[in-house]
Enzyme design. Structure first.
Site, mmCIF file in Angstrom:
data_model
loop_
_atom_site.group_PDB
_atom_site.id
_atom_site.type_symbol
_atom_site.label_atom_id
_atom_site.label_comp_id
_atom_site.label_asym_id
_atom_site.label_seq_id
_atom_site.Cartn_x
_atom_site.Cartn_y
_atom_site.Cartn_z
ATOM 1 C CG LEU A 90 13.343 -10.904 -4.537
ATOM 2 C CD1 LEU A 90 13.125 -11.293 -5.999
ATOM 3 C CD2 LEU A 90 13.200 -9.410 -4.379
ATOM 4 C CG HIS A 91 13.678 -18.137 -3.820
ATOM 5 N ND1 HIS A 91 14.576 -18.723 -4.677
ATOM 6 C CD2 HIS A 91 12.458 -18.299 -4.373
ATOM 7 C CE1 HIS A 91 13.920 -19.233 -5.712
ATOM 8 N NE2 HIS A 91 12.627 -18.990 -5.554
ATOM 9 C CB ALA A 92 19.055 -17.747 -3.497
ATOM 10 C CB ALA A 117 17.433 -12.349 -4.956
#
Length: 91
Positions: free
Chosen positions: A14-16, A19
């Site tokens: 759940l990276h940038a 997210a």
């Protein structure tokens, strides 16, 4: 309160970018939306908190929704996770 579980499927977790998309979706609802990793909780409307979970591929999250539009939020979030590479719904 509505709840459901997901397992992160995205190889980058759940990276940038995912997210940010999740937080944008959560902002469409008046309900409070919380992501629970088991060791931490994050406000679904706060990208810093969501990133702070450090959710990686294979991690399980419990989504908790409380408020007047919780059913609509639950369905939208379930569709989001089912249709994206972020995660797959597991109930």
């Amino acid at each position: 309160m509505e709840t459901f579980k997901i397992i992160i499927q995205n190889s980058g977790g759940l990276h940038a970018r995912p997210a940010s998309g999740l937080v944008s979706l959560c902002h469409r609802f008046d309900s409070n939306i919380t992501l629970d990793s088991g060791s931490m909780e994050a406000n679904g409307k706060n990208v810093t908190e969501v990133l702070g979970l450090g959710a990686e591929k294979g991690d399980k999250l419990i989504i908790k929704i409380t408020g007047k539009d919780e059913l609509k939020a639950k369905e939208a979030l379930k569709r989001h996770f089912a249709n994206s590479s972020t995660g797959s719904e597991k109930i």
